[in-house]
Write a protein that holds these residues in place. Structure first.
Motif, mmCIF file in Angstrom:
data_model
loop_
_atom_site.group_PDB
_atom_site.id
_atom_site.type_symbol
_atom_site.label_atom_id
_atom_site.label_comp_id
_atom_site.label_asym_id
_atom_site.label_seq_id
_atom_site.Cartn_x
_atom_site.Cartn_y
_atom_site.Cartn_z
ATOM 1 N N PRO A 1 0.822 -1.220 0.000
ATOM 2 C CA PRO A 1 0.000 0.000 0.000
ATOM 3 C C PRO A 1 0.856 1.270 0.000
ATOM 4 O O PRO A 1 0.527 2.252 -0.693
ATOM 5 C CB PRO A 1 -0.819 -0.130 1.286
ATOM 6 C CG PRO A 1 -0.920 -1.606 1.517
ATOM 7 C CD PRO A 1 0.401 -2.163 1.054
ATOM 8 N N GLU A 2 1.962 1.238 0.749
ATOM 9 C CA GLU A 2 2.867 2.390 0.742
ATOM 10 C C GLU A 2 3.521 2.544 -0.629
ATOM 11 O O GLU A 2 3.730 3.659 -1.111
ATOM 12 C CB GLU A 2 3.956 2.214 1.812
ATOM 13 C CG GLU A 2 3.440 2.231 3.245
ATOM 14 C CD GLU A 2 2.878 0.895 3.692
ATOM 15 O OE1 GLU A 2 2.358 0.825 4.821
ATOM 16 O OE2 GLU A 2 2.961 -0.087 2.907
ATOM 17 N N GLY A 3 3.822 1.406 -1.267
ATOM 18 C CA GLY A 3 4.423 1.446 -2.597
ATOM 19 C C GLY A 3 3.503 2.080 -3.621
ATOM 20 O O GLY A 3 3.950 2.818 -4.506
ATOM 21 N N LEU A 4 2.195 1.816 -3.509
ATOM 22 C CA LEU A 4 1.230 2.421 -4.435
ATOM 23 C C LEU A 4 1.182 3.934 -4.261
ATOM 24 O O LEU A 4 1.069 4.683 -5.243
ATOM 25 C CB LEU A 4 -0.160 1.815 -4.210
ATOM 26 C CG LEU A 4 -0.322 0.352 -4.630
ATOM 27 C CD1 LEU A 4 -1.664 -0.199 -4.150
ATOM 28 C CD2 LEU A 4 -0.210 0.216 -6.148
ATOM 29 N N ARG A 5 1.282 4.399 -2.996
ATOM 30 C CA ARG A 5 1.285 5.851 -2.754
ATOM 31 C C ARG A 5 2.568 6.477 -3.280
ATOM 32 O O ARG A 5 2.555 7.552 -3.894
ATOM 33 C CB ARG A 5 1.125 6.140 -1.269
ATOM 34 C CG ARG A 5 -0.241 5.712 -0.710
ATOM 35 C CD ARG A 5 -0.377 6.052 0.759
ATOM 36 N NE ARG A 5 -0.354 7.491 0.995
ATOM 37 C CZ ARG A 5 -0.422 8.050 2.198
ATOM 38 N NH1 ARG A 5 -0.504 7.279 3.272
ATOM 39 N NH2 ARG A 5 -0.394 9.359 2.336
ATOM 40 N N VAL A 6 3.693 5.783 -3.084
ATOM 41 C CA VAL A 6 4.967 6.297 -3.583
ATOM 42 C C VAL A 6 4.969 6.312 -5.113
ATOM 43 O O VAL A 6 5.532 7.227 -5.722
ATOM 44 C CB VAL A 6 6.139 5.441 -3.047
ATOM 45 C CG1 VAL A 6 7.451 5.802 -3.749
ATOM 46 C CG2 VAL A 6 6.279 5.636 -1.543
ATOM 47 N N LEU A 7 4.313 5.329 -5.737
ATOM 48 C CA LEU A 7 4.263 5.280 -7.205
ATOM 49 C C LEU A 7 3.611 6.535 -7.767
ATOM 50 O O LEU A 7 4.085 7.097 -8.763
ATOM 51 C CB LEU A 7 3.499 4.027 -7.652
ATOM 52 C CG LEU A 7 3.318 3.865 -9.163
ATOM 53 C CD1 LEU A 7 4.666 3.751 -9.859
ATOM 54 C CD2 LEU A 7 2.454 2.635 -9.459
ATOM 55 N N ASP A 8 2.535 6.978 -7.139
ATOM 56 C CA ASP A 8 1.859 8.193 -7.600
ATOM 57 C C ASP A 8 2.800 9.393 -7.510
ATOM 58 O O ASP A 8 2.906 10.195 -8.445
ATOM 59 C CB ASP A 8 0.598 8.433 -6.764
ATOM 60 C CG ASP A 8 -0.213 9.605 -7.282
ATOM 61 O OD1 ASP A 8 -0.447 9.685 -8.496
ATOM 62 O OD2 ASP A 8 -0.608 10.465 -6.461
#
Length: 295
Positions: free
Chosen positions: A58-65
């Protein structure tokens, strides 16, 4: 940091460490080390991994944005400084729906004539792949439908209106008609684009509105493949007028489909980011000029 973010974006896109490393032009150990360093710098786990890539946390998805925004801005800054230093130069990656490939040179030819130091790469993709490619920074811009399925928040310039023709060989059923209804089209042996193509979904939509449905015996994601089947005389196809007109000189007929004669807008799209990179700003301006010529 920017290089690490670019590797992270590639990993999110490819979902495979080896493929992402190849896309970035580095070794797999280098990419894996960069992702771990990024996790250390940010203090969060970005990727679930076992023996291979599983998915983003989930943190990775936020960082991807954030990564897409930061890398996009960094590329824009580099392009703008390069343009100030030596004029417009660099690479332009353009995703194009298959049915618009016949007109893409109407845009790229005058654009490259005006900006000879820009190298253009044109790739055939579905409308969904173009949107995903722009979001993931794989494409700088795309040519796709503007008015049929949601595009989200993008900059867009209409290029032309797409009309539809039945393409068939002379001497085949209904080939001597001056026009056809959508219901009549459904009575013919058809070869059509595959259903992942928005053009096929448009054809299905208008056939359904006439109370019939398509039952093609041949499907392909290549318009050239469809034409080769039509040339045998065993099949007919439904194609956009601009594409169909290219093959009239080869002895095929392109018959207007009416009742109703429908139209859909095709245009250039790019990520909605201000300011655009100098190359994208120049491309959008070239698209506006091309649309004026079309009108």
């Amino acid at each position: 940091m920017i290089d690490k973010l670019e590797m992270f974006i590639a990993l999110a896109r490819e979902r495979h460490f080896g493929h992402a490393a190849e896309a970035c032009g580095v070794t797999q150990p280098t990419l894996s080390s960069a992702i771990r360093q990024l996790e250390d710098q940010l203090g969060v786990q970005l990727v679930f991994r076992g023996s291979r890539f599983q998915e983003l946390t989930p943190e990775g998805l936020r960082v991807l944005d954030w990564a897409r925004r930061i890398v996009g801005d960094a590329r824009a800054l580099k392009d703008e400084m390069r343009a100030v230093r030596s004029g417009l130069s660099g690479n332009l990656r353009l995703g194009v729906i298959p049915t618009a490939l016949p007109i893409v040179a109407d845009l790229t030819a005058p654009f490259t004539e005006r900006h000879p130091n820009v190298r253009v790469r044109v790739l055939s993709r579905t409308s969904a792949e173009i949107l995903a490619g722009i979001e993931s920074l794989e494409f700088d811009a795309g040519i796709t439908y503007l008015d049929n399925e949601p595009l989200g928040r993008v900059s867009q310039v209409p290029l032309y209106a797409e009309y539809y023709r039945l393409v068939c060989r002379p001497g085949t059923p209904l080939s001597e008609r001056d026009s056809l209804t959508w219901a009549e089209v459904a009575t013919l042996p058809l070869c059509l684009l595959t259903e992942d193509m928005q053009n096929r979904r448009i054809v299905n939509q208008h056939l359904a509105e006439s109370g019939v449905r398509a039952s093609p015996s041949v499907e392909s994601n290549s318009t050239i493949s469809l034409i080769s089947h039509v040339m045998t005389g065993r099949w007919a196809s439904v194609l956009p007028k601009k594409l169909a007109d290219m093959f009239v000189a080869d002895g095929l007929r392109a018959i207007p489909i009416v009742a109703p004669e429908v139209r859909h807008l095709v245009g250039l799209i790019a990520a909605h980011r201000e300011p655009h990179t100098p190359i994208l700003a120049a491309l959008l301006e070239a698209a506006r000029r091309s649309a004026e010529v079309e009108r």
